[in-house]
Design a protein around this motif. Sequence first.
Motif, mmCIF file in Angstrom:
data_model
loop_
_atom_site.group_PDB
_atom_site.id
_atom_site.type_symbol
_atom_site.label_atom_id
_atom_site.label_comp_id
_atom_site.label_asym_id
_atom_site.label_seq_id
_atom_site.Cartn_x
_atom_site.Cartn_y
_atom_site.Cartn_z
ATOM 1 N N THR A 9 8.008 -10.197 15.622
ATOM 2 C CA THR A 9 6.810 -11.031 15.455
ATOM 3 C C THR A 9 5.574 -10.346 16.029
ATOM 4 O OG1 THR A 9 7.161 -12.173 17.554
ATOM 5 C CG2 THR A 9 8.186 -13.147 15.590
ATOM 6 N N LYS A 10 5.794 -9.322 16.845
ATOM 7 C CA LYS A 10 4.646 -8.621 17.433
ATOM 8 C C LYS A 10 4.079 -7.554 16.494
ATOM 9 C CE LYS A 10 6.644 -8.639 22.104
ATOM 10 N NZ LYS A 10 7.068 -7.682 23.152
ATOM 11 N N LEU A 11 4.862 -7.201 15.460
ATOM 12 C CA LEU A 11 4.432 -6.100 14.588
ATOM 13 C C LEU A 11 3.209 -6.492 13.775
ATOM 14 C CD1 LEU A 11 7.926 -5.116 13.165
ATOM 15 C CD2 LEU A 11 6.504 -3.621 14.588
ATOM 16 N N PRO A 12 2.174 -5.653 13.754
ATOM 17 C CA PRO A 12 1.050 -5.950 12.860
ATOM 18 C C PRO A 12 1.520 -5.745 11.410
ATOM 19 C CG PRO A 12 0.735 -3.808 13.920
ATOM 20 C CD PRO A 12 2.012 -4.391 14.475
ATOM 21 N N GLY A 13 0.875 -6.363 10.450
ATOM 22 C CA GLY A 13 1.276 -6.232 9.046
ATOM 23 C C GLY A 13 1.206 -4.774 8.622
ATOM 24 N N SER A 14 2.096 -4.372 7.697
ATOM 25 C CA SER A 14 1.992 -2.975 7.227
ATOM 26 C C SER A 14 0.910 -2.962 6.160
ATOM 27 C CB SER A 14 3.325 -2.458 6.711
ATOM 28 O OG SER A 14 3.672 -3.131 5.546
ATOM 29 N N TYR A 15 -0.271 -2.664 6.639
ATOM 30 C CA TYR A 15 -1.492 -2.957 5.943
ATOM 31 C C TYR A 15 -1.915 -1.829 5.007
ATOM 32 C CZ TYR A 15 -6.679 -2.897 6.384
ATOM 33 O OH TYR A 15 -8.010 -2.798 6.168
ATOM 34 N N LEU A 16 -1.556 -0.593 5.380
ATOM 35 C CA LEU A 16 -2.174 0.572 4.740
ATOM 36 C C LEU A 16 -1.964 0.630 3.228
ATOM 37 C CD1 LEU A 16 -3.696 3.249 4.974
ATOM 38 C CD2 LEU A 16 -1.523 4.358 5.531
ATOM 39 N N PHE A 17 -0.692 0.761 2.789
ATOM 40 C CA PHE A 17 -0.502 0.983 1.363
ATOM 41 C C PHE A 17 -0.720 -0.288 0.539
ATOM 42 C CE2 PHE A 17 1.411 4.787 3.182
ATOM 43 C CZ PHE A 17 0.708 5.736 2.449
ATOM 44 N N SER A 18 -0.530 -1.463 1.172
ATOM 45 C CA SER A 18 -0.822 -2.684 0.423
ATOM 46 C C SER A 18 -2.336 -2.831 0.239
ATOM 47 C CB SER A 18 -0.210 -3.909 1.094
ATOM 48 O OG SER A 18 -0.671 -4.025 2.402
ATOM 49 N N GLU A 19 -3.107 -2.455 1.242
ATOM 50 C CA GLU A 19 -4.561 -2.538 1.112
ATOM 51 C C GLU A 19 -5.079 -1.522 0.078
ATOM 52 O OE1 GLU A 19 -6.570 -4.725 1.979
ATOM 53 O OE2 GLU A 19 -8.525 -3.747 1.714
ATOM 54 N N ILE A 20 -4.487 -0.320 0.085
ATOM 55 C CA ILE A 20 -4.875 0.675 -0.927
ATOM 56 C C ILE A 20 -4.557 0.115 -2.317
ATOM 57 C CG2 ILE A 20 -4.272 2.954 -1.887
ATOM 58 C CD1 ILE A 20 -3.802 3.892 1.009
ATOM 59 N N GLY A 21 -3.367 -0.470 -2.455
ATOM 60 C CA GLY A 21 -2.943 -1.048 -3.731
ATOM 61 C C GLY A 21 -3.883 -2.169 -4.165
ATOM 62 N N ARG A 22 -4.284 -3.002 -3.211
ATOM 63 C CA ARG A 22 -5.160 -4.133 -3.524
ATOM 64 C C ARG A 22 -6.519 -3.627 -4.014
ATOM 65 N NH1 ARG A 22 -9.054 -6.974 -1.945
ATOM 66 N NH2 ARG A 22 -9.529 -5.720 -0.100
ATOM 67 N N ARG A 23 -7.105 -2.677 -3.275
ATOM 68 C CA ARG A 23 -8.420 -2.159 -3.659
ATOM 69 C C ARG A 23 -8.362 -1.428 -5.008
ATOM 70 N NH1 ARG A 23 -11.927 -0.437 1.665
ATOM 71 N NH2 ARG A 23 -11.006 -1.958 3.066
ATOM 72 N N THR A 24 -7.251 -0.693 -5.220
ATOM 73 C CA THR A 24 -7.112 0.056 -6.474
ATOM 74 C C THR A 24 -6.983 -0.915 -7.651
ATOM 75 O OG1 THR A 24 -5.981 1.782 -5.227
ATOM 76 C CG2 THR A 24 -5.748 1.849 -7.609
ATOM 77 N N ALA A 25 -6.151 -1.936 -7.478
ATOM 78 C CA ALA A 25 -5.933 -2.897 -8.576
ATOM 79 C C ALA A 25 -7.231 -3.635 -8.895
ATOM 80 C CB ALA A 25 -4.836 -3.886 -8.188
ATOM 81 N N ALA A 26 -7.977 -4.006 -7.863
ATOM 82 C CA ALA A 26 -9.244 -4.729 -8.093
ATOM 83 C C ALA A 26 -10.218 -3.839 -8.856
ATOM 84 C CB ALA A 26 -9.840 -5.167 -6.748
ATOM 85 N N TYR A 27 -10.268 -2.557 -8.474
ATOM 86 C CA TYR A 27 -11.193 -1.643 -9.158
ATOM 87 C C TYR A 27 -10.776 -1.452 -10.615
ATOM 88 C CZ TYR A 27 -14.046 2.313 -10.365
ATOM 89 O OH TYR A 27 -14.952 3.121 -11.011
ATOM 90 N N GLN A 28 -9.461 -1.250 -10.830
ATOM 91 C CA GLN A 28 -8.979 -1.008 -12.194
ATOM 92 C C GLN A 28 -9.221 -2.237 -13.089
ATOM 93 O OE1 GLN A 28 -6.541 2.126 -13.437
ATOM 94 N NE2 GLN A 28 -8.220 1.440 -14.726
ATOM 95 N N GLU A 29 -9.074 -3.403 -12.509
ATOM 96 C CA GLU A 29 -9.299 -4.612 -13.300
ATOM 97 C C GLU A 29 -10.767 -4.728 -13.715
ATOM 98 O OE1 GLU A 29 -7.312 -8.113 -11.726
ATOM 99 O OE2 GLU A 29 -8.796 -9.349 -12.794
ATOM 100 N N ALA A 30 -11.655 -4.373 -12.799
ATOM 101 C CA ALA A 30 -13.082 -4.442 -13.112
ATOM 102 C C ALA A 30 -13.520 -3.293 -14.029
ATOM 103 C CB ALA A 30 -13.887 -4.412 -11.812
ATOM 104 N N HIS A 31 -12.749 -2.180 -14.018
ATOM 105 C CA HIS A 31 -13.103 -0.997 -14.833
ATOM 106 C C HIS A 31 -11.873 -0.522 -15.589
ATOM 107 C CE1 HIS A 31 -15.789 -1.087 -11.312
ATOM 108 N NE2 HIS A 31 -16.717 -0.711 -12.174
ATOM 109 N N PRO A 32 -11.448 -1.298 -16.603
ATOM 110 C CA PRO A 32 -10.187 -0.952 -17.281
ATOM 111 C C PRO A 32 -10.217 0.424 -17.934
ATOM 112 C CG PRO A 32 -11.283 -2.865 -18.311
ATOM 113 C CD PRO A 32 -12.079 -2.500 -17.117
#
Length: 406
Positions: A9-32
Amino acid sequence: MAHINDNFTKLPGSYLFSEIGRRTAAYQEAHPEAKLIKMGIGDVTLPLAPAVVAAMHEGVDDLAAAETFHGYGPEQGYDFLRTAIAEADFRARGVEIDDDEIFVSDGAKSDCGNIGDILSLDSRVAVCDPVYPVYVDTNAMAGRAGDYDEDAQGWTNIVYMPTTAENDFCPALPEEDVDVIYLCSPNNPTGTALTFGQLKAWVDYANDHDAIIMFDAAYERFITQDDVPHSIYEIPGAKTCAIEFRSFSKTAGFTGARCGYTVVPKALVRDGASLNGLWNRRQTTKFNGASYVIQKGAAAVYTPEGARQIDEAIAHYRENARVIREGLTEAGFEVFGGVNSPYIWCKTPGGMGSWDFFNKLLEEANIITTPGAGFGPAGEGYIRFTAFGNAEATKEAMKRVQALKA
Ligand code: PLP
């Protein structure tokens, strides 16, 4: 009532690759229409070598006939593979490692994560910053890391050793006593490698302090320079203080097939116990061995034909690394690594934050990278490029980076 292991429960979320994935998907959706080039995640792209594939097919055929069928195998790995590894990766390089010091597994991640089973929970752990996150998170799960300090972006009981351009990517020896030191060379994420002299200082420190070095050599096959050791056991005295992790993932395209190995020398003794014996006990209790078919494939890496084919694949990735290194340098960026490694560590321009530079590369060059800050606070101000892509896409990416600068 059952209780969970509260360390999780002390572990911070594994943020790095999910955040990269989120930003990439948002960009691709806006710029297909945008043609994104992926230079972020460190996965290989070339298929397995034909010699490896043929050996795996043979392995399947063996399992298909009663006379050649294999059930449970030795937990430590089949002799045919342990001997091939000890001979080619060590004895042929003048390093005396016995077959029974090699433990074959399903990959280096498991072994790096599981090795803590044989160490005391109050061991003081030191890691480089930036770092491959598995070393830290697995120690946190075991309860060795203390608490996560959000402001400092680190664990209260872990000793962080900054590895940056300022210290030539070689961490300074710690001032406080540490028991377990994780070193990775060639390094993920910085792409740099420790020389004989640099690594010797660590081996001497570990022997003087009865510490243990966990040496991750997952990228060993990318080494090109003569002053960089392929194994920590090339340093005199390392057998009494070091465990080494190797992987077929990046060296022979096994990220999907899964195979690696760990070397635990019999001369490594703490509290009167041989760690080789402890690891053997741990593996025979918790692991039933890597798959026969996969070990057959891994053994083919050591045949002349297999070795030649693997060298060709490595040469392809090395050439990409050269293209990236030179392309970024020509565009005016300061770069490190990429000579003994598939990773290129690039300083962000004008002190820009690494997530801001990630965004700029995504939006203006349509290139996906990995922000250095995701690997630890000392990774801020850097961004990681990987050389695992296709040659044409890699060249195209460098053209885009140069256009970006102009
Ligand atoms: N060690 C390092 C430094 C890595 O970068 C990786 C994978 O990216 C691994 C270990 C994991 O290797 P494996 O695929 O053998 O589990």
